[in-house]
Structures are given as structure tokens and as C-alpha cells.
Design a protein around this motif. Structure first.
Motif, PDB file in Angstrom:
ATOM      1  N   MET A 235     145.758  33.006  87.018  1.00 40.91           N
ATOM      2  CA  MET A 235     145.856  32.213  85.796  1.00 40.91           C
ATOM      3  C   MET A 235     146.558  32.980  84.675  1.00 40.91           C
ATOM      4  SD  MET A 235     142.096  30.397  85.773  1.00 40.91           S
ATOM      5  CE  MET A 235     142.360  29.659  84.164  1.00 40.91           C
ATOM      6  N   VAL A 236     146.345  34.291  84.597  1.00 44.42           N
ATOM      7  CA  VAL A 236     146.931  35.078  83.508  1.00 44.42           C
ATOM      8  C   VAL A 236     148.269  35.700  83.888  1.00 44.42           C
ATOM      9  CG1 VAL A 236     144.665  35.581  82.569  1.00 44.42           C
ATOM     10  CG2 VAL A 236     145.676  37.171  84.191  1.00 44.42           C
ATOM     11  N   ALA A 237     148.602  35.709  85.186  1.00 47.41           N
ATOM     12  CA  ALA A 237     149.842  36.347  85.629  1.00 47.41           C
ATOM     13  C   ALA A 237     151.040  35.479  85.294  1.00 47.41           C
ATOM     14  CB  ALA A 237     149.796  36.631  87.133  1.00 47.41           C
ATOM     15  N   GLU A 238     152.186  36.140  85.169  1.00 47.79           N
ATOM     16  CA  GLU A 238     153.438  35.434  84.928  1.00 47.79           C
ATOM     17  C   GLU A 238     154.108  35.120  86.257  1.00 47.79           C
ATOM     18  OE1 GLU A 238     155.874  37.730  82.371  1.00 47.79           O
ATOM     19  OE2 GLU A 238     154.506  37.624  80.658  1.00 47.79           O
ATOM     20  N   THR A 239     154.890  34.031  86.257  1.00 50.13           N
ATOM     21  CA  THR A 239     155.632  33.653  87.449  1.00 50.13           C
ATOM     22  C   THR A 239     156.551  34.805  87.843  1.00 50.13           C
ATOM     23  OG1 THR A 239     155.556  31.368  86.683  1.00 50.13           O
ATOM     24  CG2 THR A 239     157.170  31.886  88.373  1.00 50.13           C
ATOM     25  N   PRO A 240     156.653  35.114  89.149  1.00 53.47           N
ATOM     26  CA  PRO A 240     156.239  34.334  90.321  1.00 53.47           C
ATOM     27  C   PRO A 240     154.876  34.710  90.893  1.00 53.47           C
ATOM     28  CG  PRO A 240     157.727  36.064  91.024  1.00 53.47           C
ATOM     29  CD  PRO A 240     157.597  36.209  89.542  1.00 53.47           C
ATOM     30  N   LYS A 241     154.154  35.641  90.272  1.00 54.27           N
ATOM     31  CA  LYS A 241     152.784  35.999  90.677  1.00 54.27           C
ATOM     32  C   LYS A 241     152.725  36.497  92.123  1.00 54.27           C
ATOM     33  CE  LYS A 241     151.181  32.122  87.819  1.00 54.27           C
ATOM     34  NZ  LYS A 241     150.334  30.928  87.746  1.00 54.27           N
ATOM     35  N   LEU A 242     153.783  37.135  92.570  1.00 47.61           N
ATOM     36  CA  LEU A 242     153.867  37.529  93.971  1.00 47.61           C
ATOM     37  C   LEU A 242     152.802  38.558  94.335  1.00 47.61           C
ATOM     38  CD1 LEU A 242     155.545  36.912  96.464  1.00 47.61           C
ATOM     39  CD2 LEU A 242     157.046  38.808  95.853  1.00 47.61           C
ATOM     40  N   ALA A 243     152.613  39.569  93.492  1.00 47.36           N
ATOM     41  CA  ALA A 243     151.627  40.603  93.786  1.00 47.36           C
ATOM     42  C   ALA A 243     150.214  40.023  93.802  1.00 47.36           C
ATOM     43  CB  ALA A 243     151.737  41.730  92.756  1.00 47.36           C
ATOM     44  N   GLU A 244     149.926  39.117  92.872  1.00 50.31           N
ATOM     45  CA  GLU A 244     148.585  38.515  92.817  1.00 50.31           C
ATOM     46  C   GLU A 244     148.318  37.660  94.053  1.00 50.31           C
ATOM     47  OE1 GLU A 244     149.801  39.830  88.923  1.00 50.31           O
ATOM     48  OE2 GLU A 244     150.796  38.523  90.381  1.00 50.31           O
ATOM     49  N   TYR A 245     149.316  36.898  94.471  1.00 48.73           N
ATOM     50  CA  TYR A 245     149.131  36.091  95.678  1.00 48.73           C
ATOM     51  C   TYR A 245     148.975  36.971  96.921  1.00 48.73           C
ATOM     52  CZ  TYR A 245     149.870  31.396  93.796  1.00 48.73           C
ATOM     53  OH  TYR A 245     149.720  30.210  93.133  1.00 48.73           O
ATOM     54  N   GLN A 246     149.721  38.078  96.964  1.00 47.56           N
ATOM     55  CA  GLN A 246     149.613  38.954  98.123  1.00 47.56           C
ATOM     56  C   GLN A 246     148.215  39.564  98.217  1.00 47.56           C
ATOM     57  OE1 GLN A 246     152.079  39.531 100.627  1.00 47.56           O
ATOM     58  NE2 GLN A 246     150.121  40.188 101.478  1.00 47.56           N
ATOM     59  N   ALA A 247     147.654  39.951  97.077  1.00 50.23           N
ATOM     60  CA  ALA A 247     146.282  40.470  97.084  1.00 50.23           C
ATOM     61  C   ALA A 247     145.297  39.396  97.530  1.00 50.23           C
ATOM     62  CB  ALA A 247     145.923  40.980  95.686  1.00 50.23           C
ATOM     63  N   TYR A 248     145.504  38.168  97.090  1.00 55.71           N
ATOM     64  CA  TYR A 248     144.633  37.046  97.475  1.00 55.71           C
ATOM     65  C   TYR A 248     144.721  36.810  98.986  1.00 55.71           C
ATOM     66  CZ  TYR A 248     142.020  32.791  96.166  1.00 55.71           C
ATOM     67  OH  TYR A 248     141.047  31.835  95.985  1.00 55.71           O
ATOM     68  N   ILE A 249     145.942  36.846  99.519  1.00 52.70           N
ATOM     69  CA  ILE A 249     146.141  36.621 100.962  1.00 52.70           C
ATOM     70  C   ILE A 249     145.467  37.728 101.762  1.00 52.70           C
ATOM     71  CG2 ILE A 249     147.888  36.623 102.770  1.00 52.70           C
ATOM     72  CD1 ILE A 249     149.735  35.189 100.767  1.00 52.70           C
ATOM     73  N   ASP A 250     145.625  38.962 101.318  1.00 51.50           N
ATOM     74  CA  ASP A 250     144.978  40.076 102.028  1.00 51.50           C
ATOM     75  C   ASP A 250     143.463  39.893 102.048  1.00 51.50           C
ATOM     76  OD1 ASP A 250     147.454  41.211 102.454  1.00 51.50           O
ATOM     77  OD2 ASP A 250     147.333  42.544 100.711  1.00 51.50           O
ATOM     78  N   PHE A 251     142.911  39.440 100.941  1.00 48.54           N
ATOM     79  CA  PHE A 251     141.468  39.193 100.882  1.00 48.54           C
ATOM     80  C   PHE A 251     141.063  38.110 101.878  1.00 48.54           C
ATOM     81  CE2 PHE A 251     138.305  36.200  99.123  1.00 48.54           C
ATOM     82  CZ  PHE A 251     137.173  36.997  99.198  1.00 48.54           C
ATOM     83  N   GLU A 252     141.786  37.001 101.905  1.00 56.33           N
ATOM     84  CA  GLU A 252     141.438  35.913 102.816  1.00 56.33           C
ATOM     85  C   GLU A 252     141.630  36.315 104.279  1.00 56.33           C
ATOM     86  OE1 GLU A 252     139.875  33.419 102.110  1.00 56.33           O
ATOM     87  OE2 GLU A 252     140.180  32.956 100.004  1.00 56.33           O
ATOM     88  N   LEU A 253     142.623  37.153 104.550  1.00 57.76           N
ATOM     89  CA  LEU A 253     142.807  37.624 105.930  1.00 57.76           C
ATOM     90  C   LEU A 253     141.605  38.448 106.387  1.00 57.76           C
ATOM     91  CD1 LEU A 253     146.590  38.615 105.885  1.00 57.76           C
ATOM     92  CD2 LEU A 253     145.560  36.777 107.217  1.00 57.76           C
ATOM     93  N   LYS A 254     141.044  39.232 105.480  1.00 56.84           N
ATOM     94  CA  LYS A 254     139.845  39.993 105.826  1.00 56.84           C
ATOM     95  C   LYS A 254     138.638  39.070 106.025  1.00 56.84           C
ATOM     96  CE  LYS A 254     141.222  44.255 103.475  1.00 56.84           C
ATOM     97  NZ  LYS A 254     140.920  45.206 102.374  1.00 56.84           N
ATOM     98  N   GLU A 255     138.572  38.001 105.198  1.00 57.04           N
ATOM     99  CA  GLU A 255     137.466  37.054 105.350  1.00 57.04           C
ATOM    100  C   GLU A 255     137.564  36.309 106.679  1.00 57.04           C
ATOM    101  OE1 GLU A 255     134.793  36.310 103.091  1.00 57.04           O
ATOM    102  OE2 GLU A 255     135.449  38.284 102.384  1.00 57.04           O
ATOM    103  N   GLY A 256     138.798  35.978 107.089  1.00 55.97           N
ATOM    104  CA  GLY A 256     139.007  35.421 108.429  1.00 55.97           C
ATOM    105  C   GLY A 256     138.862  33.923 108.563  1.00 55.97           C
ATOM    106  N   ASP A 257     138.809  33.153 107.475  1.00 51.48           N
ATOM    107  CA  ASP A 257     138.709  31.696 107.579  1.00 51.48           C
ATOM    108  C   ASP A 257     140.124  31.122 107.689  1.00 51.48           C
ATOM    109  OD1 ASP A 257     138.369  28.984 107.332  1.00 51.48           O
ATOM    110  OD2 ASP A 257     136.928  29.110 105.689  1.00 51.48           O
TER     111      ASP A 257
END
Length: 900
Positions: A235-257
Motif C-alpha cells: 500500500m505504501v510502496a511506489e509503482t512497480p512494487k517489484l521488491a514488495e511483490y517478490q517478498a510476498y511471493i517468497d512468503f506464500e511459496l514457503k506457506e505452500g498454498d
């Protein structure tokens, strides 16, 4: 108003003209749609949108505008199916909650038609499946779904006071259960503002919230709390928010859903659709984990539509099609699209051809002597070679396959599977005639092929030719020939091999000796030139002393100033970057090359009134200097910087420098350097109270001071650090940076940054100037990553800036022809010439996966037959030339011999 319409029509025609030249210009399509929307030409607007959607995925905004226009045009019932078809196309480009919500709401308008309610429910179900897990926007779709079911509920409830029939009771019960189910499904998913939905369910449910629902809700809340930091970061990041999305994806990959991983990838790609690495990670995950055919193939198709210039995505797409059993025609069609996609380097075409040829090879049943698939494979190999020769070489100026890997694979297939050694030898003849006859590793590859599938006669023939032609490692091929004759040759064969290898090695040693002698002569000549320069300098100083007259006191004072007007008399100007006319033997390297002691451009002698400094100023510089010499503890190079390239006519340089550098930290002293007559030399020293101020001061390098870029560098004693160089220019390709030429001299950094930011995140803009501050019309723009830089090259190359047509390429600085030190080795071959490439479609980007040291020279090899060449072919005395392949160690050749 009439003139405005005429101008608008002219602009539309102009944009359409650009698209007729380059149909793949994304920005032109967007501009055309905006212009036609202003004109109100709905028919032409529909056609423009249709054309763009065939070439590119459309953004959420473009789709919503298009859909709303079509809804207004098709108010009548019979035309609703066309809008449904358009919605179906829209939801396939990206996962967009707003488009799904618009789709569902539009379908509600047709619920009165036969099967309309079921159709609405079907669309809502697809919507919550696609975007219901969207943490921030999924709730809108769930609520719209519930509102629809509540509206249906109101129609089946009997009026107050009337007892419902059994059928009405069943319908009411079913509808209530649907709404209960929607609440339960939504509360089991982590979404923002879940508490409000839970409170609404408590109020709506007559019997309270079941315990199982409460348990699922608490688990979802816990999951939401885990995801909340990532959502807040987005929400606070500026476009394109690539680093924030990559961190989010890494988290979800660890969660495994898998469902949550998929929706997170889709959210990231909706905002970073032009990032090939993101598509590659997503498709790789789907290929290896989910493996659902429809999902995998549709995602691969979306990836290549968004990033058609990325060869790796096309290659993965071809493999996925084969993996999921796509028919041959589909795979071939995708390959043809890949060839027309416009890759940015020659090696990309080699790799995509290799992927397709591998696919064709796997289709062939080699147990049959001849088959349709085998003929198709051979035809594809022939076509690939023609494509490399005509299309790729003409476009990029290089083949992309200097080692002829495709031909090597074809030869192995003919030898191994088809038992056709004659064809394999013909192919190796062609390989050697393409400049590969001088490389030992190429001959050993051919020898291994003959050893495995050929005969001794051809093995011996290949080794004899290798001894004759190899220039990089002749000792190795000689050793292989002798080893072969020890095992299989007669005495006559052995004697002939020994004689031939000795003759060849003697010739090689003679050539090496001549090359070494030539290099020694060059070094000696350079030493002589350096000695001559030193003597000339001494003579010039002696003449200068004689010309100063008989005023011995003043003469000694001037000499002292000349030699001690620095931090100490040993360091001298060699420790820093000075003005071009400073008394120094060092050369200063800038964007334009090496500068000696020439007067800098733009230098004008001071007028007579200013040449002579005030008496106090003239005396203060030497006196201050002597004070520092008497107190060496006051000097500290670690907390000092050297500034140069200042104007000689600069008034009050100490005050100007203090104003410029006082923001970097507390200043201990400022030392502008003056001549014996009191005129400013254009450079000086700044000593800070603390060394921590030095990095901040270095950031002011090339800051404009009265129209000239000031040079700021560390204070380093070059007598103690002779190898220190401030200007350490990169000579390797900088894939995240672009080089722009042809700029108008009036172009500013701000203007160039404004032009470049449309193609990515601009980290730095640097205009190249002369030392006088005048622009050269050149610039470097650094982007966040190499993908953005590649896109900038494709979109900016050839555009006009203030009437000038600019050229844009990936930054690839030329090699610096620096003066060799005595005793140092220098290459004997010519340096690799820089290639000049064209605009988009002609490989301007210069991206190459091959290091520069491994690029082949473009000089055509002499015609040889399977590598035969004239005995007099010169060998490189200094090892490989700039265009030769990487040298192999003895262990590498030992492995080759073991495989024979």
C-alpha cells in the motif's frame, strides 16, 4: 473548434502512419485509442481496440473503457452475446477483480432471460474462484455475490401473513442455505476487513454462527495477520512494487498454498506485466508444481504476449506444449511466432532454433531408415542454417553461433542415429571453413566423433589436419596424434607423425620468438619515448629558470612554489586529477579518452587586471603552505579531497569551495593552489574535520561551478599508491544502463529523465560534457534492471528530441588503449571492433550472453577443406586473440582424451 478537429484528424492519421510502419509499437496503439475516443469515432475506435488486443494484452483501464462503450452500444437483448464474448476475452489477459465485478453485474441485467439466473451464478462462481482470494479487492466480489442471492431471496419469500406452500418452503430453504454457504466460504478466506463480514453474519444468522465457522474464521484471521505486513508494504510502496511483490511471493511459496501462490503471482504480474523474470518464475512454478494443462499453457501464452522479446519465455512455452501433448501444428505455429517476435540478440535465435530442433528430434523414430519426421528434421536443420546466414547475420552483423553448435548437433545425429558418417563429415567440413580450424578443441570434437562412429583412416586424417591448422594449442593436438599412433599406427605412421609434429612445433616456436621480440622492441621504444619526454621536461624547466632574470630571491621563491605548492613535495600533482595544463606527467581519463597537458576547452587567460592577485593573497598561499609543511600533523589525506577543473579566472575560490562543500561536514581548511605570481591554478584541497565527510564530498563530483564541471576525487599519494586510478571506467557491457547519442546540446538531465521514466525506474542520468562544461550530445541513463534498459532501447531508439534523431544502445564502453608500462605484456592481435547495430529489429541492444573475450573476430577464415589451411598461417604468440574462445587447461584436454 473546427481547427481543433482538423488538427485532431491530422494527429490520428500521423499515428496510424507510425503503426503502418511498426505495428508492435504499444504506445502508438494507446495514443490512437485516446485520439479516436476524443473524436467520437466509435466504429474506428472499436477497430483500433480490436487490433491492439490481437497483438498485446490490454490493461484493466483499456478493457473497462472498451466494455462500457460496447455495453452502451448494445442495449438490445440480441446483442448481449457479443458483450459476453468480449468479457470472456478480457478476463483472460490479467486477473482483475474490477473486470470480474463488471462482468457479474452486467450478467445480472440478463437474468430475466431463460437460464439467466444460472448464468449469473456461474459467472459469480468463476469470479470468486479467480479473484476471491485477492486480499484487498476480493471482498467486493463476495459481497456482490451475496447481494445477488439476497435479491433472489426477496423474490421467493411469501408476503407477510400468507402461509407458504411446500414448494415455496423448499425454495426458501435452498436460498437461505446458499447465503449461509457464501458467508462460510468467505469467512474461511483471509481478507481485509474480515471483522465486518463476521459481524454481518452474526446479525443475519438467526441461530448464531456455528462453531466450525468460528474455528475457520479464527484460522483465516491468523493467516491475514501474517499477510498484513506484506499488504501494508504494497500500500505504501511506489509503482512497480517489484521488491514488495517478490517478498510476498517468497512468503506464500514457503506457506505452500497453491491457490494463494497463484493469486499473489497474478497480482504482481498485473502491475509488472513487462518483467520477464516474474513471468519465468510463475511459469516455472506452474510447470513443476500444479501441472494443470489449461492453466499452464494459458499462462505461457500470456507470458509471451506480454514479453515477446524474451527468448526464454518462448523456449519454455515450446517445452510446455510438448510436455502436455500439444499437436505438431500448434508447436510449429508457436515456433514461427517466436521467430517473428523480434529478439534483441543473435544468440537468442540460436537458442530458440535449438529448442525447436530438439523437439523435432524427439519426434523421430530412428529405427526406420526413412520417415516423414526424419525428413522434416533434416529440412529444419537446413532452414536453421540458412536463417542464421541470411536473417540473423544481416540483422546483427554476427551469426550468433560462431562455434556452429547447430551443425555439430546435426552431425552427431547423422552419425549416431542415422549411421551417415558421410553427411557428418560434410557438416564438419563446413564447420571448419567458418573460422574454427585454428581451435584445438574443435578438432578434438571432430576426432572424437570419428573415433566413436568413423574409422582409423579418418581419425588419422583429422589429427594430421589438426596439427597443420591449430594455432591456439598446437602442443595438445600433437600429443593426441602421437598417442593415437602409439596405439594404432605402424612404424611408418609413427615416424611420419613425429616428423610432422616436430616441424609444426618448430615453426610455432619461431613465430612466438618473433612475436616476443616485437613486443620487447615496442616496450623498449616506449621506454625511450618516456626518457625523451623526461629530458624535454627538465630542459624546459631549466630554460624557464634562466628566463626569470637575476632576481635570485624571487626566483627561488617561484621554484619553491612550483615544487611545493601541494600537500608535500613528494606527492605533487600525481596524486590527483588536475586541470589539463597542470605540471604533471599523469594522464587524466574521462569519457573522451586520455588527456595530457593540453589547455582545457573553454579556457581563456585572465585579463591583465586579474592575473596579478592582491599582494596579500599572493603572499598568503605560500605562507600557509609553509605553515602546513612545518606542521605535517595538520594534513590528513584520509579526511581530504582534491578538487580540480575549476576556472582559472574563478574569483574568491576559497569562499566558493566552502559554499559548495560545507553541506558535507565541518571543514578544517581549504587550500586553493596559486602560482608564484598569485593567479589561481584551478585546483585545490579541502580537508574536513572527519573522514566521514569524504564520501559525501565525492558525491559532488561533476557538480557545475560557474559553467564548468568540478572534479572531486580522493586525496591519494601516487608515490605510495602508483596503481591508484580515480577513473576506473567499466569496459564490460552494462546491461542495466543505456547509452544515448545524437542529443541536442540544449537537452538537460531533467528533460532526459522525463523521457526515460516512461520505460522504467531511472536511477541516474549522466550527460557527457567536455571539461569546459559544454555538452557533447551524449548521455548515460541507468535503470533499475536490465529488462527496463532493454525496453528503453526498443522504445527510445530513433525517436526525435527537439528535432534531433537519437540513437540508443545498451552501454558497452570501448576498451581503453592505455599506455603499457615497461615490462607489461600487450596483446599482439587487433582489438575486437565494436559492432554498430541498427534500430529495433536490428539488435540495437547488443545484449549478448557471451563474454567479450570469447567473441570471434569477424575476419573471414581462409577456405579450407575440413580445416586444412596453408602451412604458413600465422599463429598468435600471446595466446588467444580477442576473438578466440576461452583457453582450455591441461586437465580439460586430458578429459577429452579419456573420452576418445
Amino acid at each position: 473548434e473546427g481547427l481543433g478537429l482538423v488538427y485532431l484528424g491530422y494527429t490520428v492519421c500521423r499515428v496510424q502512419g507510425f503503426l503502418s510502419i511498426n505495428a508492435f509499437d504499444y504506445n502508438c496503439h494507446v495514443d490512437l485509442i485516446k485520439l479516436l475516443k476524443q473524436e467520437g469515432e466509435l466504429f474506428r475506435l472499436r477497430k483500433a481496440r480490436q487490433k491492439m488486443s490481437e497483438l498485446f494484452p490490454l490493461t484493466e483501464e483499456i478493457w473497462l473503457d472498451w466494455l462500457k462503450d460496447e455495453i452502451r452500444l448494445t442495449e438490445e437483448e440480441p446483442n448481449r452475446e457479443k458483450v459476453y464474448e468480449l468479457f470472456e476475452r478480457a478476463v483472460k489477459d490479467y486477473i482483475c477483480p474490477d473486470i470480474w465485478l463488471e462482468y457479474a453485474q452486467y450478467s445480472i441485467g440478463g437474468m430475466g432471460s431463460p437460464g439467466g439466473i444460472d448464468r449469473v451464478r456461474s459467472i459469480f462462481e468463476r469470479a470468486v474462484t479467480a479473484v476471491g482470494l485477492h486480499m484487498t479487492k476480493g471482498q467486493m466480489v463476495w459481497e456482490a455475490y451475496r447481494e445477488f442471492e439476497n435479491a433472489i431471496l426477496s423474490t421467493v419469500q411469501p408476503p407477510p401473513g400468507r402461509i407458504p406452500s411446500r414448494e415455496e418452503q423448499e425454495m426458501l430453504k435452498t436460498q437461505l442455505e446458499r447465503i449461509h454457504t457464501l458467508f462460510r466460504r468467505q469467512l474461511a478466506i483471509p481478507l481485509m476487513d474480515m471483522e465486518g463480514t463476521y459481524a454481518e453474519y452474526e446479525e443475519w444468522s438467526e441461530h448464531g454462527v456455528p462453531e466450525t465457522v468460528v474455528h475457520q474464521y479464527k484460522k483465516a484471521v491468523q493467516q491475514m495477520e501474517k499477510c498484513k505486513p506484506f499488504e501494508e508494504a504494497l500500500m505504501v510502496a511506489e509503482t512497480p512494487k517489484l521488491a514488495e511483490y517478490q517478498a510476498y511471493i517468497d512468503f506464500e511459496l514457503k506457506e505452500g498454498d497453491p491457490a494463494r501462490i497463484q493469486i499473489t503471482f497474478e497480482r504482481a504480474l498485473s502491475e509488472n506485466c513487462l518483467v520477464p523474470d516474474m513471468w519465468a518464475k510463475y511459469t516455472t512454478y506452474l510447470d513443476r508444481q500444479l501441472k494443470f494443462k489449461d492453466l499452464v499453457l494459458s499462462t505461457h501464452e500470456r507470458a509471451v504476449r506480454n514479453c515477446p522479446w524474451t527468448m526464454g519465455l518462448w523456449k519454455s512455452y515450446l517445452l510446455a506444449l510438448e510436455r502436455h501433448g500439444a499437436d505438431h501444428q500448434t508447436v510449429s505455429d508457436v515456433f514461427e511466432k517466436a521467430l517473428n517476435a523480434g529478439f534483441i540478440q543473435a544468440t537468442d535465435y540460436v537458442e530458440i532454433w535449438q529448442a525447436y530442433l530438439d523437439y523435432l528430434r524427439r519426434r523421430v523414430d530412428f529405427s526406420k531408415e526413412s520417415s516423414k519426421e526424419l525428413e522434416e528434421l533434416r529440412a529444419a536443420f537446413s532452414r536453421s542454417l540458412d536463417y542464421m546466414k541470411h536473417d540473423v547475420e544481416e540483422r546483427f552483423g554476427e551469426s550468433g553461433d560462431p562455434s556452429c553448435i547447430i551443425m555439430q548437433i546435426w552431425a552427431r545425429i547423422e552419425a549416431l542415429h542415422c549411421k551417415n558418417m558421410q553427411k557428418a563429415r560434410e557438416l564438419w567440413d563446413s564447420i571448419m571453413t567458418k573460422g574454427n580450424a585454428k581451435y584445438a578443441n574443435m578438432w578434438l570434437e571432430y576426432y572424437n566423433l570419428e573415433r566413436s562412429y568413423g574409422d582409423s583412416i579418418h581419425c588419422r586424417k583429422a589429427l594430421h589436419r589438426a596439427v597443420q591448422c591449430t594455432s591456439d594449442y598446437p602442443e595438445h593436438v600433437c600429443e593426441v596424434l602421437l598417442s593415437f599412433e602409439r596405439v594404432e599406427g605402424s612404424l611408418e605412421d609413427w615416424d611420419f607423425a613425429v616428423q610432422k609434429t616436430e616441424t609444426r612445433l618448430n615453426r610455432i616456436n619461431e613465430q612466438r620468438a618473433k612475436a616476443a621480440e616485437k613486443e620487447a622492441n615496442l616496450a623498449r621504444q616506449e621506454d625511450e619515448r618516456a626518457e625523451q619526454r623526461r629530458k624535454a621536461k627538465v630542459e624546459k624547466k631549466a630554460q624557464k629558470k634562466v628566463q626569470k632574470g637575476t632576481r635570485a630571491g624571487e626566483k627561488r621563491k617561484a621554484e619553491q612554489d612550483d615544487y611545493q605548492d601541494e600537500w608535500n613535495e613528494d606527492a605533487g600533482p600525481k596524486r590527483h586529477r588536475g586541470n589539463a595544463d597542470q605540471p604533471t606527467d599523469e594522464y587524466m581519463e574521462t569519457e573522451t579518452g586520455l588527456f595530457g597537458k593540453a589547455t582545457p576547452p573553454g579556457y581563456k587567460p585572465a585579463p591583465p587586471a586579474t592575473k596579478k592577485a592582491p599582494q596579500g593573497a599572493a603572499a598568503s598561499a605560500p605562507s600557509a603552505h609553509r605553515q602546513n609543511e612545518d606542521n605535517p600533523e595538520l594534513r590528513n589525506d584520509n579526511s581530504s579531497v582534491f578538487v580540480s577543473n575549476l576556472a582559472y579566472t574563478l574569483e574568491e575560490p576559497e569562499a566558493k569551495l566552502r559554499t559548495l562543500f560545507e553541506t558535507c561536514g565541518p571543514i578544517k581548511q581549504i587550500r586553493p593552489i596559486f602560482t608564484g605570481k598569485g593567479s589561481f591554478r584551478g585546483y585545490g584541497y579541502i580537508q574536513f574535520e572527519s573522514p566521514v565527510s569524504v564520501p559525501e564530498a565525492l558525491k559532488l563530483d561533476r557538480r557545475d561551478v560557474e559553467g564548468r564541471p568540478v572534479f572531486v576525487s580522493p586525496c591519494v599519494d601516487k608515490n605510495k599508491n602508483p596503481d591508484f586510478k580515480v577513473f576506473k571506467y567499466n569496459t564490460m557491457m552494462e546491461k542495466h544502463k543505456i547509452f544515448i547519442s545524437g542529443l541536442p546540446f540544449s537537452c538537460t538531465k531533467e528533460q532526459l529523465a522525463e523521457i526515460s521514466k516512461n520505460h522504467g525506474t531511472v536511477k541516474e542520468v549522466r550527460l557527457v560534457t567536455y571539461r569546459s562544461g559544454k555538452p557533447k550530445g551524449l548521455a548515460y541513463v541507468e535503470f533499475a534492471d536490465e529488462t527496463q534498459a532493454s525496453q528503453a532501447v526498443l522504445k527510445m531508439d530513433g525517436i526525435e528530441v527537439e528535432g534531433n534523431k537519437i540513437s540508443v544502445a545498451i552501454s558497452n564502453p570501448p576498451r581503453r588503449n592505455t599506455i603499457d608500462k615497461p615490462g607489461s605484456s600487450r596483446p599482439t592481435g587487433d582489438a575486437m571492433p565494436r559492432q554498430v547495430y541498427g534500430a529495433r529489429g536490428k539488435g540495437r541492444t547488443q545484449l549478448s550472453m557471451l563474454p567479450r573475450s570469447l567473441h570471434r573476430q569477424s575476419v573471414p577464415a581462409g577456405k579450407v577443406e575440413n580445416g586444412s589451411a596453408a602451412d604458413g598461417e600465422p599463429a598468435s604468440a600471446a595466446g588467444n586473440a580477442a576473438g578466440e574462445p576461452k583457453q582450455l587447461s591441461n586437465s580439460d584436454f586430458a578429459k577429452m582424451l579419456l573420452n576418445m
